[in-house]
Write a protein that holds these residues in place. Structure first.
Motif, PDB file in Angstrom:
ATOM      1  N   ARG A  75       0.823  -1.222   0.000  1.00 36.91           N
ATOM      2  CA  ARG A  75       0.000   0.000   0.000  1.00 36.91           C
ATOM      3  C   ARG A  75       0.853   1.267   0.000  1.00 36.91           C
ATOM      4  O   ARG A  75       0.442   2.303  -0.518  1.00 36.91           O
ATOM      5  CB  ARG A  75      -0.920   0.018   1.230  1.00 36.91           C
ATOM      6  N   TRP A  76       2.051   1.162   0.605  1.00 33.23           N
ATOM      7  CA  TRP A  76       2.896   2.343   0.739  1.00 33.23           C
ATOM      8  C   TRP A  76       4.110   2.312  -0.192  1.00 33.23           C
ATOM      9  O   TRP A  76       5.010   3.137  -0.076  1.00 33.23           O
ATOM     10  CB  TRP A  76       3.330   2.507   2.191  1.00 33.23           C
ATOM     11  N   ALA A  77       4.124   1.355  -1.121  1.00 34.19           N
ATOM     12  CA  ALA A  77       5.246   1.264  -2.064  1.00 34.19           C
ATOM     13  C   ALA A  77       4.827   1.536  -3.496  1.00 34.19           C
ATOM     14  O   ALA A  77       5.673   1.844  -4.343  1.00 34.19           O
ATOM     15  CB  ALA A  77       5.888  -0.124  -1.977  1.00 34.19           C
ATOM     16  N   ASN A 245       8.715  13.610  -5.812  1.00 40.31           N
ATOM     17  CA  ASN A 245       8.184  12.505  -5.023  1.00 40.31           C
ATOM     18  C   ASN A 245       8.300  12.725  -3.514  1.00 40.31           C
ATOM     19  O   ASN A 245       9.221  13.379  -3.037  1.00 40.31           O
ATOM     20  CB  ASN A 245       8.904  11.209  -5.389  1.00 40.31           C
ATOM     21  N   LEU A 246       7.338  12.170  -2.796  1.00 42.93           N
ATOM     22  CA  LEU A 246       7.370  12.172  -1.338  1.00 42.93           C
ATOM     23  C   LEU A 246       8.108  10.921  -0.870  1.00 42.93           C
ATOM     24  O   LEU A 246       8.120   9.898  -1.542  1.00 42.93           O
ATOM     25  CB  LEU A 246       5.951  12.186  -0.769  1.00 42.93           C
ATOM     26  N   THR A 247       8.741  11.000   0.311  1.00 42.56           N
ATOM     27  CA  THR A 247       9.559   9.892   0.810  1.00 42.56           C
ATOM     28  C   THR A 247       9.172   9.548   2.242  1.00 42.56           C
ATOM     29  O   THR A 247       9.175  10.417   3.126  1.00 42.56           O
ATOM     30  CB  THR A 247      11.061  10.280   0.772  1.00 42.56           C
ATOM     31  N   LEU A 248       8.862   8.277   2.479  1.00 48.15           N
ATOM     32  CA  LEU A 248       8.535   7.820   3.834  1.00 48.15           C
ATOM     33  C   LEU A 248       9.770   7.855   4.730  1.00 48.15           C
ATOM     34  O   LEU A 248      10.884   7.602   4.266  1.00 48.15           O
ATOM     35  CB  LEU A 248       7.991   6.398   3.788  1.00 48.15           C
ATOM     36  N   PRO A 249       9.618   8.141   6.024  1.00 45.28           N
ATOM     37  CA  PRO A 249      10.756   8.098   6.954  1.00 45.28           C
ATOM     38  C   PRO A 249      11.343   6.690   7.041  1.00 45.28           C
ATOM     39  O   PRO A 249      10.624   5.701   6.843  1.00 45.28           O
ATOM     40  CB  PRO A 249      10.134   8.511   8.294  1.00 45.28           C
ATOM     41  N   GLU A 250      12.624   6.599   7.352  1.00 45.00           N
ATOM     42  CA  GLU A 250      13.270   5.294   7.479  1.00 45.00           C
ATOM     43  C   GLU A 250      13.335   4.835   8.938  1.00 45.00           C
ATOM     44  O   GLU A 250      13.768   3.718   9.215  1.00 45.00           O
ATOM     45  CB  GLU A 250      14.679   5.345   6.887  1.00 45.00           C
ATOM     46  N   ASP A 251      12.912   5.694   9.857  1.00 43.17           N
ATOM     47  CA  ASP A 251      12.951   5.315  11.273  1.00 43.17           C
ATOM     48  C   ASP A 251      11.538   5.007  11.769  1.00 43.17           C
ATOM     49  O   ASP A 251      10.606   4.810  10.979  1.00 43.17           O
ATOM     50  CB  ASP A 251      13.617   6.422  12.097  1.00 43.17           C
ATOM     51  N   VAL A 252      11.374   5.018  13.057  1.00 44.60           N
ATOM     52  CA  VAL A 252      10.101   4.636  13.655  1.00 44.60           C
ATOM     53  C   VAL A 252       8.955   5.561  13.240  1.00 44.60           C
ATOM     54  O   VAL A 252       7.771   5.188  13.319  1.00 44.60           O
ATOM     55  CB  VAL A 252      10.240   4.598  15.203  1.00 44.60           C
ATOM     56  N   ASN A 264      -3.122   5.317   1.893  1.00 43.64           N
ATOM     57  CA  ASN A 264      -1.985   4.690   1.226  1.00 43.64           C
ATOM     58  C   ASN A 264      -1.173   5.771   0.543  1.00 43.64           C
ATOM     59  O   ASN A 264      -1.576   6.945   0.494  1.00 43.64           O
ATOM     60  CB  ASN A 264      -2.435   3.617   0.226  1.00 43.64           C
ATOM     61  N   LEU A 265      -0.016   5.394  -0.006  1.00 41.30           N
ATOM     62  CA  LEU A 265       0.881   6.391  -0.575  1.00 41.30           C
ATOM     63  C   LEU A 265       0.252   7.088  -1.771  1.00 41.30           C
ATOM     64  O   LEU A 265       0.418   8.293  -1.953  1.00 41.30           O
ATOM     65  CB  LEU A 265       2.202   5.745  -0.974  1.00 41.30           C
ATOM     66  N   LYS A 266      -0.495   6.339  -2.583  1.00 42.53           N
ATOM     67  CA  LYS A 266      -1.108   6.957  -3.763  1.00 42.53           C
ATOM     68  C   LYS A 266      -2.079   8.073  -3.369  1.00 42.53           C
ATOM     69  O   LYS A 266      -2.128   9.117  -4.025  1.00 42.53           O
ATOM     70  CB  LYS A 266      -1.813   5.898  -4.608  1.00 42.53           C
TER      71      LYS A 266
END
Length: 314
Positions: A75-77, A245-252, A264-266
């Motif tokens: 959903r988020w990829a 593009n938007l980027t999800l955080p890599e941490d918590v 979702n990301l879309k």
């Protein structure tokens, strides 16, 4: 006045499938580094395999066997909705393609694309689709950015490069010359391949293309980072990408997003893209842009808006 309106109509692109061939003649000798080119971010993410193991984020790899975890990653990829062929038809000319080998694949040289999950379709199949499209549209220049190679030994790089050189052959534009539309057309070369692996040196392959992005889910921060990059760091003699593009955080902090069951990301991208697209139009009036990449490239008038930036240059 009538002549002026007629001249303006001649400058308008009427078919995005063949927009490069419709650009004004005064742009035909301009370096491709100076043209505005629509691009897609994580171009193959429409094809993610819900049954594959999780590659990223690293925190969720151990949950690969759990179906709901894979669905959450999916959903988020997913950042694109249409196939490569349809993106090409829509006018996209730059493709961000991340490559990996599946562990324990019975085929020793088969590779896939990925973004969180592996794709269903392998690399060679997709490159053949691009080759066939390029043959039918010889005046459209396609830029392929291959990168983020995961689980790839040297022998796999050698195999993939041999396949690329054999498949595209004389269509590959060499890295020894500055590309313009006219030079590409005259030479019959309409494929440019950027291969982000420093150990590889072939005149048929271009080095890594600089990709500026905001590294944030906040459009305001994305705009700020990109503005600074375009005003201070953009190169003038090579390709560069302005990534909307938007980027999800890599941490918590990623949990703030992926635990939203009804989002979702879309959907997030769809809410932010009109604003980011308006920003790039305004920014392009102050600083040159080259490749502009986005998620959901077939929505919100993205491709026509980027192509129109060229008409303003002529």
């Amino acid at each position: 006045m009538a002549m002026s309106k007629q001249g303006k109509r001649r400058r308008e692109v009427t078919s995005y499938c063949d927009w490069m061939s419709q650009l004004p003649p005064e742009l035909h000798n301009r370096s491709l580094f100076m043209l505005a080119i629509p691009g897609s971010h994580d171009s193959m993410s429409y094809d993610l395999d819900i049954n594959s193991s999780i590659l990223e984020p690293a925190r969720l790899k151990i949950l690969s066997k759990i179906c709901c975890a894979r669905r959450t990653v999916n959903r988020w990829a997913v950042t694109q909705e249409e196939t490569i062929a349809k993106q090409l038809d829509a006018g996209v000319r730059y493709f961000d393609m991340r490559i990996a080998r599946k562990p324990n694949d019975t085929n020793p040289t088969r590779l896939f694309f990925y973004h969180g999950l592996y794709t269903r379709t392998d690399v060679e199949t997709v490159l053949k689709v691009i080759h066939d499209w390029a043959e039918k549209h010889p005046k459209e220049i396609i830029i392929l950015a291959l990168s983020h190679f995961k689980e790839m030994e040297e022998r796999l790089h050698i195999h993939l490069i041999k396949f690329i050189k054999t498949l595209f052959g004389a269509r590959l534009f060499l890295n020894t010359e500055v590309p313009t539309l006219k030079i590409c057309w005259d030479k019959g070369r309409n494929i440019i391949v950027s291969y982000d692996y420093p150990a590889i040196h072939h005149i048929e392959l271009w080095s890594k293309i600089t990709y500026f992005y905001g590294n944030s889910m906040d459009p305001t921060k994305v705009e700020s980072v990109l503005r600074q990059a375009l005003e201070k760091s953009r190169p003038s003699n090579c390709f560069f990408v302005c990534g909307l593009n938007l980027t999800l955080p890599e941490d918590v902090r990623i949990l703030r997003y992926i635990l939203r069951l009804c989002d979702n990301l879309k959907k997030v991208i769809q809410r932010s893209l009109p604003r980011l697209l308006q920003w790039v139009k305004e920014q392009a009036a102050r600083t040159p842009v080259n490749i502009v990449a986005s998620d959901l490239v077939t929505r919100d008038d993205f491709v026509p808006s980027i192509i129109k930036l060229n008409i303003h240059k002529s």
